[in-house]
Scaffold this active site. Sequence first.
Site, PDB file in Angstrom:
ATOM      1  N   LYS A  53      45.341   4.380  22.593  1.00 49.98           N
ATOM      2  CA  LYS A  53      45.901   5.334  23.555  1.00 49.98           C
ATOM      3  C   LYS A  53      47.374   5.054  23.884  1.00 49.98           C
ATOM      4  O   LYS A  53      48.161   5.983  24.053  1.00 49.98           O
ATOM      5  CB  LYS A  53      45.061   5.352  24.831  1.00 49.98           C
ATOM      6  N   ASP A  99      42.115  12.141  30.814  1.00 46.66           N
ATOM      7  CA  ASP A  99      41.078  11.244  31.361  1.00 46.66           C
ATOM      8  C   ASP A  99      40.985  11.379  32.888  1.00 46.66           C
ATOM      9  O   ASP A  99      39.885  11.351  33.452  1.00 46.66           O
ATOM     10  CB  ASP A  99      41.370   9.785  30.993  1.00 46.66           C
TER      11      ASP A  99
HETATM   12  P1  NDP Z   1      40.835  -2.157  28.760  1.00 50.99           P
HETATM   13  O1  NDP Z   1      40.478  -3.048  27.626  1.00 50.99           O
HETATM   14  O2  NDP Z   1      42.215  -1.616  28.859  1.00 50.99           O
HETATM   15  O3  NDP Z   1      40.539  -2.933  30.154  1.00 50.99           O
HETATM   16  C1  NDP Z   1      39.359  -3.652  30.312  1.00 50.99           C
HETATM   17  C2  NDP Z   1      39.226  -4.107  31.764  1.00 50.99           C
HETATM   18  O4  NDP Z   1      37.917  -4.660  31.922  1.00 50.99           O
HETATM   19  C3  NDP Z   1      40.230  -5.187  32.186  1.00 50.99           C
HETATM   20  O5  NDP Z   1      40.626  -4.964  33.518  1.00 50.99           O
HETATM   21  C4  NDP Z   1      39.379  -6.469  32.080  1.00 50.99           C
HETATM   22  O6  NDP Z   1      39.799  -7.490  32.966  1.00 50.99           O
HETATM   23  C5  NDP Z   1      38.035  -5.967  32.518  1.00 50.99           C
HETATM   24  N1  NDP Z   1      36.901  -6.769  32.051  1.00 50.99           N
HETATM   25  C6  NDP Z   1      36.450  -6.895  30.779  1.00 50.99           C
HETATM   26  N2  NDP Z   1      35.340  -7.681  30.738  1.00 50.99           N
HETATM   27  C7  NDP Z   1      35.090  -8.040  32.031  1.00 50.99           C
HETATM   28  C8  NDP Z   1      34.080  -8.841  32.657  1.00 50.99           C
HETATM   29  N3  NDP Z   1      33.119  -9.419  31.931  1.00 50.99           N
HETATM   30  N4  NDP Z   1      34.107  -8.988  33.993  1.00 50.99           N
HETATM   31  C9  NDP Z   1      35.076  -8.397  34.735  1.00 50.99           C
HETATM   32  N5  NDP Z   1      36.070  -7.628  34.208  1.00 50.99           N
HETATM   33  C10 NDP Z   1      36.079  -7.452  32.865  1.00 50.99           C
HETATM   34  O7  NDP Z   1      39.751  -0.987  28.723  1.00 50.99           O
HETATM   35  P2  NDP Z   1      39.912   0.511  29.278  1.00 50.99           P
HETATM   36  O8  NDP Z   1      40.536   0.443  30.631  1.00 50.99           O
HETATM   37  O9  NDP Z   1      40.536   1.385  28.268  1.00 50.99           O
HETATM   38  O10 NDP Z   1      38.377   0.976  29.395  1.00 50.99           O
HETATM   39  C11 NDP Z   1      37.529   0.393  30.395  1.00 50.99           C
HETATM   40  C12 NDP Z   1      36.159   1.031  30.282  1.00 50.99           C
HETATM   41  O11 NDP Z   1      36.204   2.409  30.642  1.00 50.99           O
HETATM   42  C13 NDP Z   1      35.592   0.979  28.867  1.00 50.99           C
HETATM   43  O12 NDP Z   1      34.239   0.660  28.961  1.00 50.99           O
HETATM   44  C14 NDP Z   1      35.792   2.405  28.359  1.00 50.99           C
HETATM   45  O13 NDP Z   1      34.824   2.733  27.392  1.00 50.99           O
HETATM   46  C15 NDP Z   1      35.599   3.201  29.645  1.00 50.99           C
HETATM   47  N6  NDP Z   1      36.269   4.514  29.597  1.00 50.99           N
HETATM   48  C16 NDP Z   1      35.466   5.629  29.712  1.00 50.99           C
HETATM   49  C17 NDP Z   1      36.030   6.877  29.717  1.00 50.99           C
HETATM   50  C18 NDP Z   1      35.128   8.074  29.860  1.00 50.99           C
HETATM   51  O14 NDP Z   1      35.559   9.195  29.566  1.00 50.99           O
HETATM   52  N7  NDP Z   1      33.907   7.908  30.335  1.00 50.99           N
HETATM   53  C19 NDP Z   1      37.483   7.089  29.561  1.00 50.99           C
HETATM   54  C20 NDP Z   1      38.236   5.846  29.506  1.00 50.99           C
HETATM   55  C21 NDP Z   1      37.632   4.603  29.498  1.00 50.99           C
HETATM   56  P3  NDP Z   1      40.944  -8.566  32.555  1.00 50.99           P
HETATM   57  O15 NDP Z   1      42.257  -7.902  32.830  1.00 50.99           O
HETATM   58  O16 NDP Z   1      40.670  -9.712  33.431  1.00 50.99           O
HETATM   59  O17 NDP Z   1      40.733  -8.883  31.077  1.00 50.99           O
END
Ligand code: NDP
Length: 285
Positions: A74, A111
């Site tokens: 993205k 989104d």
């Molecule tokens: P990113 O990879 O950009 O961000 C991931 C985030 O999750 C970070 O803040 C990370 O924290 C956190 N994280 C990951 N694992 C853990 C854990 N075990 N415990 C706590 N925090 C955790 O992903 P996106 O923001 O792009 O996407 C996030 C979610 O949203 C995904 O599951 C995606 O599929 C979903 N999504 C759904 C959409 C929809 O239309 N339904 C649209 C967009 C996204 P840290 O910074 O500490 O690593």
Amino acid sequence: MSKPPITASTIIAGVAGWPVRHSLSPLIHNAWLEAAGIDAVYVAFGTPADHFEDFVRGARGGAVRGVNVTLPFKQQALAMATRATERARTAAAANILIFETDGTISADNTDGLGLIAAFKGQARGFDLAAGPMVILGAGGGARGATAALLAAGCPEVRILNRTLAKAQALAAELGAGVVAGGLADAPRAFEGVTAVINATSAGLANAGQLTVPLEATPSSAVVMDMIYKPLMTPLLLQAQALGRRTVDGLEMLIGQAAPSFEAFFGRPPPGAVDVRALALAALDP
Ligand code: NDP
């Protein structure tokens, strides 16, 4: 109405990502195309990480009308665009690229619209401007959601992230109305909120679980999870057990798909087809 056969004038659109085989977008868009009788197909373009640029270069010029862009491209998609809507620039990410016939590329991000549509659809009467909201996570999804909520009138977004520095950087960048904390700040941050939104990938298979004290939220709070596989995530189950209203990630996915369809095919999707039921059937293991 049944879908016309593929012809020399069939429009091609799709979704680019890696991996992309799990995507529900082809199912949703093709159901709409069939119901509307539009001469177009929507396919999945699996583009391994180092081939996304090549894919975009090959598609530009109009051979492909446009693509939705999903993980992990993205941000890269926005960087490759010739022009972008303000909401895509604020989100620092694009989930739509339109390949204009003059070779230029237009980027947008729907989104945030999807998130707001999901609240409208599943939390009837929810007022986005009524009070502070918590977003769990500080990645791309959290960024887009925060920008959309502020634009919709939310007075304060509290971003809580596992890595505090990332929440702080995002809050500093997005400015007034955004405060940052770590996940351990949840009990205090949950006080007085109208909603809690999970924008972390925790809850996805192999991504660990998220344990937050939802009982600290007001009983009127709505709990939303962007993850839609599984549809009822552990967080949503916890919310339900506490009697909180819930909003799921599938509703958000469909909510972002509708304006994407309009961007590709020039008209809103037909209302007659129940794409949620189709997606639920596909999600059912
Ligand atoms: P990113 O990879 O950009 O961000 C991931 C985030 O999750 C970070 O803040 C990370 O924290 C956190 N994280 C990951 N694992 C853990 C854990 N075990 N415990 C706590 N925090 C955790 O992903 P996106 O923001 O792009 O996407 C996030 C979610 O949203 C995904 O599951 C995606 O599929 C979903 N999504 C759904 C959409 C929809 O239309 N339904 C649209 C967009 C996204 P840290 O910074 O500490 O690593």
